[in-house]
Design an enzyme around this catalytic site. Structure first.
Site, short mmCIF file in Angstrom:
data_model
loop_
_atom_site.label_atom_id
_atom_site.label_comp_id
_atom_site.label_asym_id
_atom_site.label_seq_id
_atom_site.Cartn_x
_atom_site.Cartn_y
_atom_site.Cartn_z
N THR C 13 0.81 9.77 -9.32
CA THR C 13 1.19 11.18 -9.12
C THR C 13 1.31 11.55 -7.64
OG1 THR C 13 -1.12 11.88 -9.16
CG2 THR C 13 0.06 11.89 -11.27
N SER C 15 2.27 10.95 -3.44
CA SER C 15 3.52 10.84 -2.70
C SER C 15 4.08 9.42 -2.76
CB SER C 15 3.22 11.21 -1.25
OG SER C 15 4.23 11.96 -0.70
N VAL C 16 3.22 8.44 -2.51
CA VAL C 16 3.66 7.05 -2.56
C VAL C 16 3.95 6.65 -4.01
CG1 VAL C 16 2.95 4.67 -2.11
CG2 VAL C 16 2.45 6.46 -0.43
N SER C 41 -5.80 13.42 -14.45
CA SER C 41 -4.43 13.32 -14.95
C SER C 41 -4.33 12.47 -16.21
CB SER C 41 -3.54 12.69 -13.87
OG SER C 41 -3.50 13.51 -12.72
N CYS C 152 2.39 2.41 7.42
CA CYS C 152 3.79 2.80 7.58
C CYS C 152 4.27 2.70 9.03
CB CYS C 152 4.02 4.21 7.04
SG CYS C 152 2.86 5.45 7.66
N HIS C 249 9.72 7.66 10.38
CA HIS C 249 8.88 7.59 11.58
C HIS C 249 9.70 7.05 12.75
CE1 HIS C 249 5.60 8.54 9.09
NE2 HIS C 249 4.91 7.42 9.08
N ASN C 335 9.36 5.87 6.22
CA ASN C 335 7.93 5.62 6.04
C ASN C 335 7.49 5.48 4.59
OD1 ASN C 335 8.61 8.51 6.39
ND2 ASN C 335 6.53 8.80 5.65
#
Lengths: 357, 357, 357, 357
Positions: C13, C15-16, C41, C152, C249, C335
């Protein structure tokens, strides 16, 4: 010169609390005496308890103040307590302060709909202080009382509406779309991933606040000073959005008058000439002009105009005819000054001059 | 499969021109044949004449195309010419192209009010092609004709309005406040000092375009296909602002129906079920759904939703009752796809299927 | 064509995790089989458990997948498990997965310094898979193993450094200042009040990661494939900042060569011609060019260049002489693609082709 | 108190010019007497000639001043002329003013490399005024002279470097990466499409300025006050980027000392204790502390710290060891105050106290 009153700030580490601290620093009427926050912060020095996010530096004299828990006992010496608490805790805490006969000016929403508590915008309805004797009666208070100020986006709207209502009578309808600054969401508040290169067309509860609060603020205190008479005639519809602006809420407003439609020039004159009680009383934070009317076609703008009169004035521009209603215009106000902390402070200045504390 | 048509792009180095080039790359109907720009660019390779500002890379096959001057002679072999010209030059140049019997789909505003030229949003009024025989008659054309598309902010508005008009009859009134993306101002366009931490509550001519264009687009072609019948009943009032968003115009809309007020669910169903001719004809760029209706309380958002269906669909969310009018909602559209270049291209796809070229 | 492997995503869930789900949708080698997140979750449909923040829509087939707890038992059928877990939970969870003989490709930092676990950038050191037999030995695994990918900001740096090291020998020194995107901080992550009209010149732990990880990644596996030989010669100093960029980045890099100083043209050629094992093996996500070298004086730029080759390539520009060291340049990388989820996926593709799973 | 000097501002409508006007309003030494701009603006009232873009309001007393052409005759009564002219016109205009024996403090780059003209940062090298008698000699002047101030990004760098050089001797090497504000590009300047969700890793000529100017500023006036001795020992390498910040340049700096490496605490003490001649002379705009050293791990930040001491101080933070050089740190300075207009004004204040005008 009045004697300086001792004041406290509740919710001192938050966004509104920080603004209270800035505006109270070197205030002619008020001297910061106590600061309160959650038990997580209590006992710490202010500088250690807060993450200071203002572009003006934290005043030296506040750095080492010890943060108190938000209990009336810790604020007993305060002549006035300003509350910048979050709504989820403000209800209980402010109730305890009032029960202990303290004077509270609150930015929280919890008691705005209370029938004996003023919902006060200092450029609009400071006559609502008239209900305070009755409020004290009802709540069994001796010297304490409670005054709330309005939601930040309501505030910027009702000032020009009041100017129009005073001059042309009650309005029939108001449509407003707001473009609100991120500081209104507090800290950490709005995540950057939600607002960079984006608009969020929703702010929880905001539209309902504008639509309801306007009627109370523009209304009157009844003849025996025991209740508020809301303006029922004026229907209000709001759409609220969040945009990538640090401070300053923009509102695009369309109004339909109850009576004959005034000209654009008459509307601009009514706003320019509008003045209010806090100005007449000579309150130190009252703006010289309550409403600045711009003639430039692309103003007001948040970055350029939010700091006008220290953030205590409202800016209006682009007054023009509306093909559906009568008149439309753009209004801008500083959401954490006149829209929040500054509103409470200016309300309290009026209370000082009126001898209410 | 249709035979690929040779197409040209005027104003190829600008913001809209670059979008044309992206959308035409690998298009099933169209093959880029000629690109035109000002005499300053003419004669150069495209890659040297333009400052490419799109996040997708410049297509290989376009890099070395030689930029032409915007004269009909240089585009004589083109079956279709797309114009992304600025208004200050579009009038004369497009006139010369039409005089030379070319087919022009223009994004410029110059001929939108021409009484025999369609002002066409491909998700709304492709039936306005019916006037083309009459237009050819009037202008003495054999195979050429001119079609304009609407202003970017009008486009995102009229699609949901058409869905409502089709289902519930003509509207009485529409109030809209737009929050428009910077790409709508072209390049260099909006200075960064005007939009970082700011809102500009003014876009020259934009409000008038929305207020006027809506009536023509929502209108009909008359019985003998010689004129447009505008919708006169629907009064429109617009307030337009610029915000710090790259692509995607947001519109906060309030509508008053001419007849009985439908429920929120009926309005959402009308939008969800709305379909249009470009979809029925199977045009390759036509979205599967013309209008996506969101149930989430905080959508649509430009960053998250502008690329839906490649930018050819319109997103609507927050459909709810309006305390002043009947219904309010938020609409989002990609201003350089369905709001500009994509609109011209999808209009031209319809023309192909209809056998107009 | 290879048979599709069943894959799981931990931390689905976040970002990555969201990026993993996008990159795995319609992947030729991998088919999403299970998704895991925290117990808060678990049990929910994916669409209800996540706040989708990607500009591409959530793939249909994932919407109704039921989120699992991050226990090996729930992922027993997965040929590969990708971990996008936060560091505070990744250590224990990944350990339990490995103990249960699963294959884990992790984006978390917890095991990057483990002496038998590869720290792998798929455009640089996929030869570090050579240690896997030894790792299985040490950890008592049959088919399972663990591979981590780099931080990253390290990733975007080591790709051009590897090209230089391969061509000119080990570097003596590297100075790098990064300007990092907000998506690197996850969601809600960076508060908007911290980054609008601002730079935050600090990202916790980031500089240390760059300075340490570079030596392991640029190093070798020893002769009997039981340990990593770090590059000790290359001193690295990093300063990391956060800027108002969504993805991508930027790194400003100065390098001092160990041997003779090459010319600017030699450096550009070395980067342009650089190719790596994941490309040679024909992995589907491997970029055609590992490093794109720009000649334009103002590139690469995050908004324009981060999506090059789907975010799997690194962009380099402004290669020029350095008055203090030898050469300086600017590098840009996506990134969350090559810098995070994409790195894990491309590493796993190499493992597939090498027959490791 | 000194008698107020009459001052003029050239380039008064530009970004730097507007800042001059703000800083000169209610200045104890200077009174604005004449404003000059291009012939396009000449003859107009200032308020009509400029597009005011400052968040502080345009001072009342300036609104109706008539803009002059930039000819010495129109500024003959001025004791000091401040130049905020663009480089493409500054050379000729300033030459004409000097030829007419006027005193010019210029923010333009044109004469920074002139061998008898000081390149002066008021917190660093006001001793370079010593060359003025020789300059007058060379140029045949009686009371006029010319002083330039440094590039905005150089300024923020050389202040901490001077503190280190004074305490620890000449530096061997300096590496700096800057993250520069958009106001440095003037108005309209940086297009919003270039900087929203983006970084531009290039500013024309900026890196060369930093690398060259540092040596002159940190250098000395020779024994007979006829030339500048540059610091040759200190090699400087700069990488300059533009970021989405309104005001305030951030610099990430690494330094290598010529002598023994001091500790982090020694470096911080050297900066904290640094004081300069403009402070010693009691100049009204001189900051109380030339360099504020932050201990917080994430400071300085442009939005929070640029206005420290009215923008006349430099902020430094994150002083720490550098694995490649000796010490690294982050410096922040207000690019249009101490980096431009404020620099000229504070230089002129020193000239007043020294009796040079």
């Amino acid at each position: 010169m009045v004697d300086q009153k001792k004041v406290g700030v509740l919710g001192c580490t938050g966004s509104v609390g920080q603004r209270f601290i800035l505006l109270l620093s070197q205030h002619p009427y008020f001297k910061l005496h106590a600061v309160g926050a959650s038990s997580r912060s209590a006992g710490k020095k202010y500088k250690d308890a807060t993450r200071w996010k203002q572009s003006q530096q934290l005043p030296e004299e506040v750095k080492d103040m010890i943060v108190q828990e938000c209990k009336a006992a810790a604020f007993a010496e305060c002549d006035v307590v300003f509350s910048g608490l979050d709504a989820d805790v403000a209800g209980e805490i402010e109730a305890e302060f009032i029960k202990n006969d303290l004077v509270v000016f609150s930015n929280a929403k919890n008691y705005r709909r209370d029938p004996v508590t003023p919902l006060m915008v200092p450029l609009v309805n400071t006559n609502h202080f008239d209900i305070i004797p009755h409020q004290r009666n009802v709540k069994g208070l001796n010297k304490g009382f409670l005054v709330t100020n309005a939601n930040c986006s309501t505030t910027g709207l009702v000032v020009p509406l009041k100017a129009l209502q005073d001059k042309f009578g009650p309005l029939d309808a108001v449509m407003v779309t707001t473009l609100q600054a991120i500081s209104g969401g507090g800290y950490p508040g709005v995540p950057s991933m939600d607002i960079l290169d984006n608009v969020v067309p929703f702010i929880g509860g905001e539209e309902e606040k504008i639509e309801w609060e306007t009627g109370k603020i523009l209304g009157a205190v009844n003849a025996d000073a025991t209740a508020f008479t809301h303006v029922e005639q004026t229907k209000v519809s709001a759409q609220c959005t969040r945009v990538a602006v640090m401070d300053g809420h923009t509102a695009c407003v369309s109004v339909k008058f109850g009576g004959a439609k005034p000209t654009v020039e008459e509307v601009k004159a009514a706003m320019r000439e509008y003045s209010c009680e806090s100005q007449a009383l000579g309150c130190p934070s009252a703006p010289k002009m309550a409403i600045k009317v711009f003639e430039e076609e692309d103003r007001p703008q948040p970055r350029l105009d939010r700091d006008l009169e220290g953030g205590y004035a409202v800016s209006v521009g682009r007054v023009r005819e509306d093909p559906v209603f009568d008149i439309k215009f753009v209004a801008l106000s500083h959401n954490t000054v006149i829209g929040a902390a500054g509103s409470s402070i200016l309300n309290a200045e009026v209370a000082v001059v009126k001898g209410l504390l």
